[in-house]
Design an enzyme around this catalytic site. Structure first.
Site, mmCIF file in Angstrom:
data_model
loop_
_atom_site.group_PDB
_atom_site.id
_atom_site.type_symbol
_atom_site.label_atom_id
_atom_site.label_comp_id
_atom_site.label_asym_id
_atom_site.label_seq_id
_atom_site.Cartn_x
_atom_site.Cartn_y
_atom_site.Cartn_z
ATOM 1 N N HIS A 295 14.769 34.715 24.490
ATOM 2 C CA HIS A 295 15.779 34.761 25.555
ATOM 3 C C HIS A 295 15.282 35.582 26.742
ATOM 4 C CE1 HIS A 295 18.082 33.437 22.099
ATOM 5 N NE2 HIS A 295 19.115 33.158 22.879
ATOM 6 N N HIS B 114 16.726 41.981 18.274
ATOM 7 C CA HIS B 114 15.354 42.276 18.674
ATOM 8 C C HIS B 114 15.171 43.777 18.887
ATOM 9 C CE1 HIS B 114 14.167 38.066 19.339
ATOM 10 N NE2 HIS B 114 15.376 37.896 19.866
#
Length: 268
Positions: free
Chosen positions: A190, A232
């Protein structure tokens, strides 16, 4: 002779090695080896040759591993320290990792920010705009954007498969993540996609200054949202930013001309 025997016997009494329990210590080394020889042969016959080879390999490797653990290099210490700091800070910033977190009520909103940089909306929207575009300039920009999006998916999927790093929290990826091969943590897909798209728009579209600022903020927030939901690490997002910038430069280098784009769109 009797006198000699009388002198020897007291010595034997005082000698520790003359005792029965210590008689084996006074034997010579060849005698011990002869006694141990048949036992070794028997154990060698009953044992497996492959297991002996494995034990020899392990005995050769263990000293080197011990030296590496006892005497780590400066680079190893620095790397392990940075990884520990990265994990600790990423877990602290994961305020929306689950419903019981400190910002658990805002988890759905933070996930929505991340969806804005997901691959499926961008690829689908680009294909629809390209299909409805009637100008050569628009087709050129949209075709190269579509190329950049596919390049981003392949690059991120390949690096994630190579590194295979898990996120700070034990989370199972969603169905869309499996379809886009965005399963592992490094790099953050992303973040790379948001960086590449925002840089692409800043260079190829005429935008007002407020919109340009919003694009930069959006790219940053898209990466931060992935840390906040615990998907993440910080280093994963930073790596995604760098990879997205490099992907943009690669697309600029292999930029498809308007004639090539028109030929590609005519195949539809």
């Amino acid at each position: 002779m009797p006198a000699q025997q009388r002198r020897v016997r007291p010595r034997d009494r005082n000698n520790v090695l003359a005792r029965p329990e210590f008689m084996s210590l006074g034997q010579s080394l060849p005698m011990l080896q002869e006694n141990r020889g048949p036992n070794r042969k028997q154990s060698g016959q009953t044992g497996n040759s492959t297991e002996g080879a494995k034990e020899r390999r392990q005995s050769q490797q263990l000293p080197e591993e011990d030296c590496m653990q006892l005497n780590p290099s400066f680079k190893g210490i620095a790397w392990n320290s940075l990884m520990a700091i990265d994990i600790a800070m990423s877990k602290r910033l994961g305020v929306c990792a689950n419903s019981g977190s400190s910002w658990g009520s805002a988890r759905s909103m933070v996930k929505l920010i991340g969806i804005t940089s997901h691959g499926f909306p961008w690829i689908g929207g680009t294909i629809v705009c390209l299909w409805k575009s009637n100008t050569l300039a628009g087709q050129e920009v949209l075709t190269n954007l579509l190329l950049a999006l596919f390049l981003d998916i392949l690059t991120v999927a390949g690096l994630q498969k190579l590194v295979k790093r898990r996120g700070p929290y034990d989370m199972t990826p969603g169905v869309l993540d499996y379809l886009l091969l965005d399963v592992y943590a490094f790099p953050a897909g992303h973040a790379s996609r948001a960086t590449m798209v925002s840089k692409f728009f800043l260079n190829h579209l005429v935008l007002a200054i407020p919109i340009r600022i919003l694009l930069v903020i959006w790219a940053f927030m898209a990466g931060l949202s992935r840390i906040m939901i615990g998907r993440h690490h910080i280093s994963d997002v930073l790596g995604g930013f760098v990879i997205g910038y490099l992907q943009f430069n690669l697309v600029e280098f292999i930029w498809l001309s308007s004639n090539t784009c028109q030929m590609i769109t005519s195949l539809w």
